[in-house]
Write a protein that holds these residues in place. Sequence first.
Motif, PDB file in Angstrom:
ATOM      1  N   UNK A   1       0.830  -1.206   0.000  1.00 40.27           N
ATOM      2  CA  UNK A   1       0.000   0.000   0.000  1.00 40.27           C
ATOM      3  C   UNK A   1       0.866   1.258   0.000  1.00 40.27           C
ATOM      4  N   UNK A   2       1.977   1.229   0.737  1.00 39.62           N
ATOM      5  CA  UNK A   2       2.892   2.370   0.755  1.00 39.62           C
ATOM      6  C   UNK A   2       3.501   2.608  -0.627  1.00 39.62           C
ATOM      7  N   UNK A   3       3.837   1.517  -1.320  1.00 40.25           N
ATOM      8  CA  UNK A   3       4.423   1.662  -2.653  1.00 40.25           C
ATOM      9  C   UNK A   3       3.468   2.377  -3.594  1.00 40.25           C
ATOM     10  N   UNK A   4       2.192   2.031  -3.519  1.00 43.31           N
ATOM     11  CA  UNK A   4       1.202   2.644  -4.411  1.00 43.31           C
ATOM     12  C   UNK A   4       0.844   4.050  -3.950  1.00 43.31           C
ATOM     13  N   UNK A   5       0.777   4.264  -2.631  1.00 47.07           N
ATOM     14  CA  UNK A   5       0.343   5.563  -2.104  1.00 47.07           C
ATOM     15  C   UNK A   5       1.400   6.640  -2.281  1.00 47.07           C
ATOM     16  N   UNK A   6       2.668   6.275  -2.139  1.00 48.55           N
ATOM     17  CA  UNK A   6       3.737   7.264  -2.253  1.00 48.55           C
ATOM     18  C   UNK A   6       4.028   7.557  -3.721  1.00 48.55           C
ATOM     19  N   UNK A   7       4.467   8.776  -4.047  1.00 50.85           N
ATOM     20  CA  UNK A   7       4.776   9.134  -5.438  1.00 50.85           C
ATOM     21  C   UNK A   7       5.900   8.260  -6.003  1.00 50.85           C
ATOM     22  N   UNK A   8       5.868   8.053  -7.321  1.00 47.00           N
ATOM     23  CA  UNK A   8       6.914   7.272  -7.975  1.00 47.00           C
ATOM     24  C   UNK A   8       8.292   7.856  -7.749  1.00 47.00           C
ATOM     25  N   UNK A   9       8.369   9.194  -7.643  1.00 47.89           N
ATOM     26  CA  UNK A   9       9.655   9.842  -7.396  1.00 47.89           C
ATOM     27  C   UNK A   9      10.210   9.456  -6.031  1.00 47.89           C
ATOM     28  N   UNK A  10       9.317   9.231  -5.069  1.00 42.24           N
ATOM     29  CA  UNK A  10       9.768   8.818  -3.737  1.00 42.24           C
ATOM     30  C   UNK A  10      10.409   7.444  -3.804  1.00 42.24           C
ATOM     31  N   UNK A  11       9.797   6.537  -4.588  1.00 42.64           N
ATOM     32  CA  UNK A  11      10.372   5.200  -4.733  1.00 42.64           C
ATOM     33  C   UNK A  11      11.751   5.278  -5.378  1.00 42.64           C
ATOM     34  N   UNK A  12      11.860   6.072  -6.449  1.00 43.52           N
ATOM     35  CA  UNK A  12      13.147   6.208  -7.140  1.00 43.52           C
ATOM     36  C   UNK A  12      14.213   6.789  -6.228  1.00 43.52           C
ATOM     37  N   UNK A  13      13.792   7.634  -5.272  1.00 44.23           N
ATOM     38  CA  UNK A  13      14.758   8.246  -4.348  1.00 44.23           C
ATOM     39  C   UNK A  13      15.132   7.296  -3.216  1.00 44.23           C
ATOM     40  N   UNK A  14      14.174   6.488  -2.756  1.00 47.19           N
ATOM     41  CA  UNK A  14      14.397   5.617  -1.613  1.00 47.19           C
ATOM     42  C   UNK A  14      15.123   4.329  -1.995  1.00 47.19           C
ATOM     43  N   UNK A  15      14.804   3.774  -3.157  1.00 49.74           N
ATOM     44  CA  UNK A  15      15.306   2.448  -3.515  1.00 49.74           C
ATOM     45  C   UNK A  15      16.833   2.349  -3.579  1.00 49.74           C
ATOM     46  N   UNK A  16      17.565   3.350  -4.102  1.00 47.38           N
ATOM     47  CA  UNK A  16      19.030   3.201  -4.061  1.00 47.38           C
ATOM     48  C   UNK A  16      19.564   2.946  -2.659  1.00 47.38           C
TER      49      UNK A  16
ATOM     50  N   UNK B   1       6.999  -6.018   1.129  1.00 48.13           N
ATOM     51  CA  UNK B   1       5.910  -5.550   0.281  1.00 48.13           C
ATOM     52  C   UNK B   1       6.267  -4.304  -0.500  1.00 48.13           C
ATOM     53  N   UNK B   2       7.156  -3.489   0.065  1.00 49.09           N
ATOM     54  CA  UNK B   2       7.552  -2.243  -0.602  1.00 49.09           C
ATOM     55  C   UNK B   2       8.627  -2.482  -1.658  1.00 49.09           C
ATOM     56  N   UNK B   3       9.654  -3.262  -1.312  1.00 45.05           N
ATOM     57  CA  UNK B   3      10.736  -3.531  -2.270  1.00 45.05           C
ATOM     58  C   UNK B   3      11.241  -4.971  -2.142  1.00 45.05           C
ATOM     59  N   UNK B   4      11.768  -5.341  -0.997  1.00 40.12           N
ATOM     60  CA  UNK B   4      12.010  -6.752  -0.712  1.00 40.12           C
ATOM     61  C   UNK B   4      13.381  -7.329  -0.975  1.00 40.12           C
ATOM     62  N   UNK B   5      14.314  -6.572  -1.552  1.00 40.88           N
ATOM     63  CA  UNK B   5      15.648  -7.130  -1.788  1.00 40.88           C
ATOM     64  C   UNK B   5      16.303  -7.500  -0.465  1.00 40.88           C
ATOM     65  N   UNK B   6      16.814  -8.724  -0.373  1.00 37.50           N
ATOM     66  CA  UNK B   6      17.470  -9.252   0.829  1.00 37.50           C
ATOM     67  C   UNK B   6      16.498  -9.426   2.003  1.00 37.50           C
ATOM     68  N   UNK B   7      15.207  -9.505   1.704  1.00 37.61           N
ATOM     69  CA  UNK B   7      14.227  -9.805   2.742  1.00 37.61           C
ATOM     70  C   UNK B   7      14.568 -11.139   3.416  1.00 37.61           C
ATOM     71  N   UNK B   8      15.000 -12.106   2.607  1.00 37.06           N
ATOM     72  CA  UNK B   8      15.343 -13.417   3.162  1.00 37.06           C
ATOM     73  C   UNK B   8      16.523 -13.358   4.112  1.00 37.06           C
ATOM     74  N   UNK B   9      17.507 -12.516   3.796  1.00 41.56           N
ATOM     75  CA  UNK B   9      18.670 -12.378   4.672  1.00 41.56           C
ATOM     76  C   UNK B   9      18.241 -11.823   6.023  1.00 41.56           C
ATOM     77  N   UNK B  10      17.352 -10.825   6.005  1.00 45.48           N
ATOM     78  CA  UNK B  10      16.841 -10.254   7.248  1.00 45.48           C
ATOM     79  C   UNK B  10      16.097 -11.303   8.064  1.00 45.48           C
ATOM     80  N   UNK B  11      15.243 -12.075   7.404  1.00 51.93           N
ATOM     81  CA  UNK B  11      14.462 -13.086   8.113  1.00 51.93           C
ATOM     82  C   UNK B  11      15.351 -14.160   8.716  1.00 51.93           C
ATOM     83  N   UNK B  12      16.347 -14.603   7.953  1.00 52.21           N
ATOM     84  CA  UNK B  12      17.263 -15.628   8.476  1.00 52.21           C
ATOM     85  C   UNK B  12      18.020 -15.120   9.702  1.00 52.21           C
ATOM     86  N   UNK B  13      18.455 -13.870   9.640  1.00 57.00           N
ATOM     87  CA  UNK B  13      19.198 -13.306  10.766  1.00 57.00           C
ATOM     88  C   UNK B  13      18.315 -13.205  12.003  1.00 57.00           C
TER      89      UNK B  13
END
Length: 255
Positions: free
Chosen positions: A90-105, A156-168
């Motif tokens: 829901x956050x991914x859709x609600x926030x502007x696309x520019x916010x995603x482009x700024x946050x994801x790096x 749900x927002x991005x998810x890269x390395x979600x598995x690493x976080x869960x394992x830790x």
Amino acid sequence: MTVWESVAVLLAGVAAGTINTIVGSGTLITFPVLLALGVPPVTANVSNTLGLVPGSLSGAIGYRAELAGQRRRLLRLGSASLTGGLIGAALLIALPGKAFAAIVPALIVLALLLVVLQPRIARAVAARRAAGAGVADHDASPVLIAAVGLTGVYGGYFGAAQGVLLLALMGILLQDSLQRINAVKNVLALIANGVAATFFLFTTHIDWLAALLIALGSAAGGQIGATVGRRLPPAALRSLIVVVGLAAVTRLLLF
């Protein structure tokens, strides 16, 4: 998308499905490939999430033997993952696309750090287990439930390395074998990605060809990861993930 571009996306899906089953961070393979092909960041993320669901399901099935006796744990942690994944989507859709482009790096850099530090995290978890630290039973503590929920938001927002976080998290807070914990990780990632993908189906644009190719590749990769993936050199996997992840950061910052 040309034939060769389609092949590249398919192979990226295979690699992502394999890596996700073993440890997590397959998004750092598929997401940059979609960016390189000119898919807009939010559309790439949404299509990638949808495409990786079959891979998560395939990996969970591959680890079904290790899931035996973990029904209560899965219900408690799975509920947290589902809630978190829905909030993140829901956050991914609600926030502007520019916010995603700024946050994801920044999120990718965080994910890459987790991938690089994964061996140290694994050693720390093993040391705590040898010392008898962690939860003594097979249930989930309130602290772990909350942490899994927050990881689900990230997934749900991005998810890269979600598995690493869960394992830790589970490796530190649960007293159980790493193989059984890894099996739970695959189910939790499936739940977070699945609920996010379902949400995206009704709320945003999806590149269906990219999603289909990643789905086919990740489903095959999930089985590879559950069978022969453990034989792959960990250092080589981490190096590949870091190189591709840095390429994605460069692509997002410069274009």
